[in-house]
Design a protein around this motif. Sequence first.
Motif, short mmCIF file in Angstrom:
data_model
loop_
_atom_site.label_atom_id
_atom_site.label_comp_id
_atom_site.label_asym_id
_atom_site.label_seq_id
_atom_site.Cartn_x
_atom_site.Cartn_y
_atom_site.Cartn_z
N LEU A 264 53.00 -18.59 -2.32
CA LEU A 264 52.36 -18.98 -1.84
C LEU A 264 51.91 -20.12 -2.07
N GLU A 265 50.94 -21.22 -1.64
CA GLU A 265 50.27 -21.66 -1.23
C GLU A 265 49.06 -22.18 -2.67
N ARG A 266 48.02 -20.78 -2.59
CA ARG A 266 46.69 -20.60 -3.70
C ARG A 266 47.01 -18.84 -3.50
N ALA A 267 45.60 -18.80 -4.43
CA ALA A 267 45.36 -18.06 -4.38
C ALA A 267 43.90 -17.40 -5.65
N LEU A 268 43.51 -16.08 -4.63
CA LEU A 268 41.80 -16.12 -5.76
C LEU A 268 41.42 -14.95 -5.58
N VAL A 269 41.65 -14.62 -7.23
CA VAL A 269 41.61 -12.72 -8.07
C VAL A 269 40.44 -12.73 -8.04
N ILE A 270 39.96 -11.77 -7.53
CA ILE A 270 38.32 -11.33 -8.59
C ILE A 270 38.20 -10.27 -8.73
N GLY A 271 37.79 -9.70 -10.16
CA GLY A 271 37.21 -8.37 -10.70
C GLY A 271 36.22 -8.22 -10.76
N PRO B 62 40.25 -1.82 -14.37
CA PRO B 62 39.77 -2.66 -15.02
C PRO B 62 40.14 -4.34 -15.16
N LEU B 63 39.18 -5.02 -15.24
CA LEU B 63 39.75 -6.49 -15.46
C LEU B 63 40.88 -7.26 -16.07
N ARG B 64 41.34 -6.42 -16.88
CA ARG B 64 42.20 -6.83 -16.88
C ARG B 64 43.10 -6.71 -16.39
N GLN B 65 43.36 -6.10 -15.25
CA GLN B 65 44.05 -5.97 -14.50
C GLN B 65 44.23 -6.63 -13.30
N GLN B 66 43.24 -8.08 -12.98
CA GLN B 66 43.36 -9.10 -12.02
C GLN B 66 43.43 -10.34 -12.91
N ARG B 67 43.00 -9.92 -14.41
CA ARG B 67 43.04 -10.83 -15.12
C ARG B 67 45.10 -11.14 -15.44
N GLU B 68 45.32 -9.82 -15.33
CA GLU B 68 46.93 -10.29 -14.94
C GLU B 68 47.62 -11.36 -14.20
N ILE B 69 47.32 -10.74 -12.56
CA ILE B 69 47.22 -10.88 -11.82
C ILE B 69 47.44 -12.43 -11.40
N ALA B 70 45.89 -13.03 -11.68
CA ALA B 70 46.03 -14.31 -11.64
C ALA B 70 46.69 -14.88 -13.04
N LEU C 194 50.58 -15.14 -11.41
CA LEU C 194 50.17 -16.13 -9.97
C LEU C 194 50.57 -17.80 -11.04
N ALA C 195 49.04 -18.43 -11.29
CA ALA C 195 49.36 -18.43 -11.83
C ALA C 195 50.63 -19.46 -12.65
N ALA C 196 51.05 -18.69 -13.57
CA ALA C 196 52.50 -19.36 -14.16
C ALA C 196 53.51 -19.52 -13.48
N GLY C 197 53.16 -19.34 -12.27
CA GLY C 197 54.77 -19.71 -11.09
C GLY C 197 54.34 -20.88 -10.31
N GLY C 198 52.53 -21.48 -11.52
CA GLY C 198 52.54 -22.79 -10.60
C GLY C 198 51.94 -23.07 -9.88
N LEU C 199 51.08 -21.59 -9.03
CA LEU C 199 50.11 -21.36 -7.84
C LEU C 199 48.45 -22.77 -8.54
N ASP C 200 48.76 -22.52 -7.06
CA ASP C 200 46.85 -22.89 -7.67
C ASP C 200 46.23 -21.60 -7.51
N VAL C 201 45.71 -20.92 -8.61
CA VAL C 201 44.88 -19.79 -8.93
C VAL C 201 43.71 -20.01 -9.11
N PHE D 192 40.73 -17.30 -10.64
CA PHE D 192 39.95 -16.31 -11.36
C PHE D 192 38.62 -16.31 -11.90
N LEU D 193 38.28 -15.18 -11.06
CA LEU D 193 36.35 -14.87 -10.61
C LEU D 193 36.18 -13.49 -11.95
N ALA D 194 35.78 -13.14 -13.12
CA ALA D 194 35.10 -12.15 -13.53
C ALA D 194 33.59 -12.14 -12.79
#
Lengths: 371, 371
Positions: free
Chosen positions: A306-313, A321-329, A332-339, A341-343
Motif C-alpha cells: 500500500l502507499e498510505r493508511a489511516l487507522v482510527i479507533g 478496543p483501541l489496542r487492536q487499531q494500534r496493532e494494525i497501525a 503497517l508502519a513496520a512495513g514502511g508504510l506512511d500510516v 493513527f488516530l485514537a
Amino acid sequence: MREFIPPAARFVDLPVDFPLRRGGTLHGARIAYETVGRLDEDRDNAILILTGLSPDAHAASHPADTAPGWWEEMVGPGKPVDTDRWYVICVNSLGSCKGSTGPASVDPASGDPYGPDFPELSMEDIADAAAHTVRALGVERLACVIGTSMGGMSALSLLARHPGLARSHMNICGAARSLPFSIAVRSLQREAIRFDPQWNRGRYDAERYPQRGMLTARKLGMMTYRSPQEWDSRFGRTRITPERRRDTDPFGPAFEVEGYLECHAHRFSRRFDPNSYLYLSRCMDQFDLGDSCGGTVEDALGRMRLERALVIGVETDLLFPLRQQREIADGLAAGGLDVEFLALDSHQGHDAFLTDTDRFGAPMAKFLAAL
Amino acid sequence: MREFIPPAARFVDLPVDFPLRRGGTLHGARIAYETVGRLDEDRDNAILILTGLSPDAHAASHPADTAPGWWEEMVGPGKPVDTDRWYVICVNSLGSCKGSTGPASVDPASGDPYGPDFPELSMEDIADAAAHTVRALGVERLACVIGTSMGGMSALSLLARHPGLARSHMNICGAARSLPFSIAVRSLQREAIRFDPQWNRGRYDAERYPQRGMLTARKLGMMTYRSPQEWDSRFGRTRITPERRRDTDPFGPAFEVEGYLECHAHRFSRRFDPNSYLYLSRCMDQFDLGDSCGGTVEDALGRMRLERALVIGVETDLLFPLRQQREIADGLAAGGLDVEFLALDSHQGHDAFLTDTDRFGAPMAKFLAAL
C-alpha cells in the motif's frame, strides 16, 4: 428465512463454482452492491467500502434510492467521502442476508434456503467475493479500501490476499484478529439464538422464528456497540413511566436503558436472518490475519503493498478496543508504510464511526484529499 | 428451590415481623453469619464484612469450618484483616440462598418456599438486617464496615441508616448507585432466567430447573467480573482441542475462553437459587443511596458519621467502574472525613479484590493498623 434486499441493489455473479476456504462450494452465488458517484475514464477514482456485520450495501442515498444510507453523513457530494470526486462501491458481505448469497438464499441444489446447510464461512471468503465484485465492475486498482468494524477485518484480508488491488486503506474501528472478550460476547449472542427452541437447528420460518434469541443477541450487541459513559449521560437512572411499562413482570424493564434496548432489539430482530447472524458471528471469531497468511499478524501487516493508511479507533470501544487499531497501525508502519493513527476521545464507543461524524469526518476527508 | 447453607453458619433471628421497605413483611426471618477471631471485653474490635451478590458468610476458614472461605487470602491470623486482632463478622445478605431468609426459604404462612411470592427486596432491607445481626451479637459500635461489590452498596446503606454503628468504612469496588450499563447487564441476566421456560414464573424444582438461563446469566456475569485485558493474556486465541469439544454444534464453543465460561457457569448454575438471583439483581438496580436518604448521593455521603474511610477501585472494572468509587471517596471527603482513595492498576477487573490480593492486601492492612 428471508432476505432483506435494498431496492437499488445491483448484483455481480461470483464464478459459477466458488469454493469456500473451510470446505464446500457455492454454486451460482452473487454479491449485492451499490455505487455512488461516477467511475472516471482512467478507472482510478474507485473506493471500496466493506461493512460491519449488519449493514447492507446502501451506504448512502443516490438517485436510484434516495433513502438515507447507513453512512449517509459520511458518503455523498461534498461529504468526507466526496462522491463528486470518488466512485464509491459498497458491497454486502458474502453470507449476509441483504442481497448477497447467504444462509437465507435458495440453494440451487435443493430449491430451498440453505439454512444450516450453508458451508462454513470465513473472512477470506468475504474478502475474495468483494475483490471479485470490484474487478467485475472494471476496477483493477482501487484508490482506497475503507473497512468499518467487521469490514476492517475483511478489508485487511482483501489487502493481504489481493496485493496491488488498492493504493491505500482506511481501517475504522477494525481489528486484525478477534480477541477473547469479543469472542465471548459473540458466543453468548449465538447461544441466545441457538438455545431458542424456535431456532430449531436453523430450520425456522416467519411463524416459528427465534425472536426471543434475536432480541437477546441484539441487546447484548448494543451493550458492546455503545459505551457506559454515553449511557450515564443519556439515561442515567431514569425510570420508565408506569403507563409506558408493557411488561408487568416485577423483574422486567423498569429503567429507560432497558426500554431503549428493548426497542432497538425489536426493530432489528425481524430484519436480519438469524442463521446469517450465526455464520457471520462465528466467521469473525475465527478471523486472524496471521493464520490467513501463514504467519503472524505482524508479518501479514508488514507485507501489505500500500502507499498510505489511516487507522482510527475510539478510546471507549469495548468490542474492538483501541489496542487492536494500534496493532494494525504499528504493523503497517513496520512495513514502511506512511500510516496515520488516530485514537479518538469519543464517548460513543464502537458505534462512534456511525454517530460521531464530527470527529471521524475531518481526518477521513483530509486523508482522501491527499491521495 | 434449594438453600446452600455453609456447615458452620450460625443464625440470628430478625424481629418476628420484619417489614420490607417496598411493602410486605417477613415473618420469622433469619440471617446467617459466621465469625472469625474473638470479641474483646470492650466489644470494640468487631469488623463487619458485607458481601457481593453470590458469596455466603464463610469468608475465611476457622476451627468450626476449615474449608477455605471466599476471601481466605484476606481474612485470618496475620492476614490483612488480621483475626488475631479483629473479631470479623461476615453476614449472608437477606434475600440470598445461603442461610439467610430468601425466596428459597420456606414461607411460614404456606409451608412452601416463597419463590416468586417473596416480597420485593431493597438494599436498605439488606442493610437493616445486617445491622440487626451485629447488634444481636452484642456489638453497638463496629471498628469498621467492609463492603465488597454489592456489599459496598449495602454497607453505604447501613452507614446512612445506622449512624454511629461504625467508626470507619472500607468500600471495595462498590458503588453508591447503579448506572445504566450495569443495569443493562443485569437486565439481560434476568431475561436469560425469566425466558427460560423451565423458570416457570419462579415455580421450578430440581428436575424442572432453569439451568439454561442460569448458565447464560452466569457467563454474562463472568464477562463483567473479569477484564478483556486479562483474557488476552490468559486465553488469547487458543482453541479447545477437538477431543475436548463436547458440543458438536458448529456454532458452539471452539475457543478456550468459551470453554472457561462454560465450565464456570456449570459450576455455579446449580449452586445458587435462580429466584434469589433475580431478587438480588433487581435490588442492586434499584439502589441509589440518595433516594434512600431523601436527597442526592452527595448529600448522603456528606452526612456520614465516620472517622475514616478507605475506598478502593480498579481501572479495568467494567461493572463497578472507577468513577463510582471516586464518587464515594469525593462524597465522603466533602463531609470532612479522612478519606483515602486508591485506583489500582490491576488487570483483573471487578474481581480483582478476590484475586489480586497483593495489590489490595497492603493498603487494607495499613488502614486497619492505623485504627
